[in-house]
Design an enzyme around this catalytic site. Structure first.
Site, PDB file in Angstrom:
ATOM      1  N   SER A  65       5.753 -33.395  33.788  1.00 36.51           N
ATOM      2  CA  SER A  65       5.982 -32.004  32.744  1.00 36.51           C
ATOM      3  C   SER A  65       6.479 -32.376  31.492  1.00 36.51           C
ATOM      4  O   SER A  65       7.233 -33.712  31.246  1.00 36.51           O
ATOM      5  CB  SER A  65       6.497 -31.586  33.880  1.00 36.51           C
ATOM      6  OG  SER A  65       6.391 -31.771  35.150  1.00 36.51           O
TER       7      SER A  65
HETATM    8  N1  SAH Z   1       7.314 -33.390  38.545  1.00 34.59           N
HETATM    9  C1  SAH Z   1       6.687 -34.571  38.112  1.00 34.59           C
HETATM   10  C2  SAH Z   1       5.157 -33.825  37.602  1.00 34.59           C
HETATM   11  C3  SAH Z   1       4.821 -33.319  38.836  1.00 34.59           C
HETATM   12  S1  SAH Z   1       3.071 -32.668  38.592  1.00 34.59           S
HETATM   13  C4  SAH Z   1       6.991 -35.447  36.919  1.00 34.59           C
HETATM   14  O1  SAH Z   1       8.243 -35.699  37.538  1.00 34.59           O
HETATM   15  O2  SAH Z   1       6.441 -36.139  36.758  1.00 34.59           O
HETATM   16  C5  SAH Z   1       2.856 -32.282  39.922  1.00 34.59           C
HETATM   17  C6  SAH Z   1       2.327 -33.010  41.629  1.00 34.59           C
HETATM   18  O3  SAH Z   1       2.642 -32.398  42.651  1.00 34.59           O
HETATM   19  C7  SAH Z   1       1.413 -33.721  41.425  1.00 34.59           C
HETATM   20  O4  SAH Z   1       1.108 -35.170  41.370  1.00 34.59           O
HETATM   21  C8  SAH Z   1       0.456 -33.256  42.369  1.00 34.59           C
HETATM   22  O5  SAH Z   1      -0.390 -34.564  43.409  1.00 34.59           O
HETATM   23  C9  SAH Z   1       1.056 -32.710  43.444  1.00 34.59           C
HETATM   24  N2  SAH Z   1       1.080 -32.036  44.209  1.00 34.59           N
HETATM   25  C10 SAH Z   1       0.196 -31.125  44.156  1.00 34.59           C
HETATM   26  N3  SAH Z   1      -0.537 -30.587  45.739  1.00 34.59           N
HETATM   27  C11 SAH Z   1       1.237 -31.119  46.131  1.00 34.59           C
HETATM   28  C12 SAH Z   1       0.849 -30.961  47.755  1.00 34.59           C
HETATM   29  N4  SAH Z   1      -0.021 -29.711  48.694  1.00 34.59           N
HETATM   30  N5  SAH Z   1       1.712 -31.764  48.540  1.00 34.59           N
HETATM   31  C13 SAH Z   1       2.931 -32.307  47.692  1.00 34.59           C
HETATM   32  N6  SAH Z   1       2.571 -32.566  46.437  1.00 34.59           N
HETATM   33  C14 SAH Z   1       1.460 -31.986  45.955  1.00 34.59           C
END
Ligand code: SAH
Length: 218
Positions: A65
């Site tokens: 992000s």
């Molecule tokens: N917080 C992260 C950015 C997140 S991007 C950082 O600091 O870099 C969103 C993430 O959510 C992705 O890695 C994706 O794989 C995950 N995601 C999406 N759906 C999900 C689910 N149902 N359970 C766990 N993770 C999930």
């Protein structure tokens, strides 16, 4: 070419200035973001953009992000230093690392095993020992460790997921982007009261979608 100490100080100042100008004003959050070097969480060609206030691609087609959004979400959680936190969406691990400096214990889950493995390696390298990263479908939370004082969802859901609301302690706070993945989403803060839930709409955001089930790499 390696950077001089002056270059590093200058870059840090610009980074903190960008955060402040976008509304990250909580000094504890700013201190934590000054201490966690985002460069550790980005691999390959995009590493040189680590200090720009923009989202960047990471493995498994996901994104790390935008730093100012990380700051605003962290600030919205109103951490006390004693909190047990669940983050859904480990991604690079950057957000979890910041939470770990401001909370007692952080559980972070992602549906992609590879992202969890890379994030765990970075947490070990940085000696962040109060984070546990697990490969789990976070739409159902983490029932084994529930309830939580704080929950942060870093992928967009159409509605705040019911199982996550159920795993929030009374007085607890959840921050979650809500909306369709290809439309404008809003960051929502949900506070659990003794009798129900209060909702605040915070700001428009754009996140990858929360997807049910584990990733195909797992
Ligand atoms: N917080 C992260 C950015 C997140 S991007 C950082 O600091 O870099 C969103 C993430 O959510 C992705 O890695 C994706 O794989 C995950 N995601 C999406 N759906 C999900 C689910 N149902 N359970 C766990 N993770 C999930």
């Amino acid at each position: 070419m390696s950077e001089s100490p002056e270059d590093i100080a200058q870059r840090k100042m610009q980074f903190l200035f960008a955060l402040r100008s976008r509304g990250v004003t909580d000094s504890n959050v700013l201190n934590a973001m000054e201490r966690v070097d985002r460069g550790h969480f980005i691999r390959g060609t995009f590493a040189e953009r680590a200090y720009d206030d923009m989202p960047l691609p990471i493995a498994c087609g996901q994104t790390i992000s935008q730093p100012s959004v990380v700051g605003l979400m962290t600030q919205a959680l109103r951490l006390t230093g004693r909190d047990k936190v669940l983050e859904v969406g480990t991604g690079s691990g950057y957000q979890a690392a910041i939470l770990s400096l401001l909370a007692r214990r952080v559980y972070t889950v992602d549906r992609h095993r590879r992202l969890v493995a890379d994030a765990n390696a970075t947490f070990r390298q940085l000696d962040l020992t109060n984070i546990t990263a697990l490969t789990v479908d976070g739409s159902f939370g983490l029932p084994d460790q529930a309830p939580f004082d704080r929950i942060l969802v870093t992928a967009a859901a159409e509605d705040p997921p019911g199982p996550l609301l159920a795993q929030l302690k009374p007085g607890g706070i959840m921050v979650v982007p809500v909306g369709q993945s290809d439309a404008v989403q809003h960051l929502i803060r949900v506070t659990r009261t003794e009798t129900g839930f209060d909702y605040d709409e915070l700001l428009p955001v754009r996140f990858v979608p929360l997807v049910e089930g584990l990733g195909r790499d797992t």
